[in-house]
Enzyme design. Sequence first.
Site, PDB file in Angstrom:
ATOM      1  N   PHE A 183      40.066  36.993  46.862  1.00 46.35           N
ATOM      2  CA  PHE A 183      39.480  37.908  46.564  1.00 46.35           C
ATOM      3  C   PHE A 183      40.352  38.077  44.681  1.00 46.35           C
ATOM      4  CE2 PHE A 183      42.712  36.890  49.546  1.00 46.35           C
ATOM      5  CZ  PHE A 183      43.856  37.174  48.807  1.00 46.35           C
ATOM      6  N   CYS A 184      42.047  37.426  44.961  1.00 48.88           N
ATOM      7  CA  CYS A 184      42.876  37.319  44.173  1.00 48.88           C
ATOM      8  C   CYS A 184      42.095  37.427  42.379  1.00 48.88           C
ATOM      9  CB  CYS A 184      44.187  36.556  44.959  1.00 48.88           C
ATOM     10  SG  CYS A 184      45.228  36.700  43.277  1.00 48.88           S
ATOM     11  N   GLN A 185      42.799  37.814  42.189  1.00 51.18           N
ATOM     12  CA  GLN A 185      41.982  37.662  40.061  1.00 51.18           C
ATOM     13  C   GLN A 185      42.924  36.537  39.473  1.00 51.18           C
ATOM     14  OE1 GLN A 185      42.847  39.220  36.560  1.00 51.18           O
ATOM     15  NE2 GLN A 185      43.870  41.325  37.662  1.00 51.18           N
TER      16      GLN A 185
END
Length: 332
Positions: free
Chosen positions: A40-42
């Site tokens: 989920f984390c860019q």
Amino acid sequence: MAAVPNGIHNPGTADGWHGVIPSAEFPAERDRYHLYIGLFCQFAHRANFVRHLKGLADFIDISIVKPYPKSDEGWRFPSSDEEYSGATVDHLFGEDYLHKIYFRADPEYKGRYSVPVLWDQKAGTIESAELLRWLPTAFNELLPATLASVDLYPSHLRAKIDSITSWMQDDINFGVYKAGFSPTQEVYEKNVVPVFGALNKIEQIIAQNGGPFVLGKEITELDIRLYATLIRFDVGYAQYFKCNLGTIRHDYPVLNNWLKGMYWDVEASRASTNFKHIKENYTKSTNPNAITHMGPFPDIEEGVERHWSRLVVGGVKHPAVLEYEQTLPNLP
């Protein structure tokens, strides 16, 4: 547990780790390092993108936390690889929470428990969180020439990369968070404008360079920084971070074509992208009813326009956005 080398981390503080591969302390070795990420984390996405782009999956194994819920104890691993599709158990230690990995490196650590984390199995410590700049070249001596030659920070483009990074990182990569977590209406309206001013500028830069990448024919770290944010934009930031002065697919024909090209033409993009994790991180971590939106549909459009000259440069025409756009520097 091995002692943390001096100069890499100050034990008992919130200071991060600053090791670099390759170095005397941290040589490039197969199966020595283990990457912890969240899909989920860019920022974790950047590291995973490089891992796929540079063929490092055979060198660096991976463990993936669930996208929700995030409690006071931080991100959690599923109890089995079947519990949540795309997430994994902690393959190294079998821990239930990511913060316990940090405490293995420093029992007195007082900082945030974020991803990505690169664990050194021999030194028993964590490497730097600033992976994007050095990870692309860290294992070149062990890679075949075709992969070692992929240079995301080539010398002849460094001035342009540094110039764009100076405002893209603040206005786009971090800008979406500044808008989304604004504490007041006034702060939000101030923070959301630079996001779209910078998107307007990038739209023009890609058009001027003729694609398929930000600076033309060569993929650089700019493409990875931008991709990790924009692949989340329409499906997440536009809705949950209130970055809805425009969308990529509707208001930015050049950026939308660039994004489609990155996703469909660069295998590392698809291999490192999981829309379910992206959407459910926002909705099930912040929405009290944990309802996840179905749209937009599709998550990423097909049909890359190969003739970039046919694209009409777009942008958001809000007066404050146009005014901010004019403050951004031109390329050197």
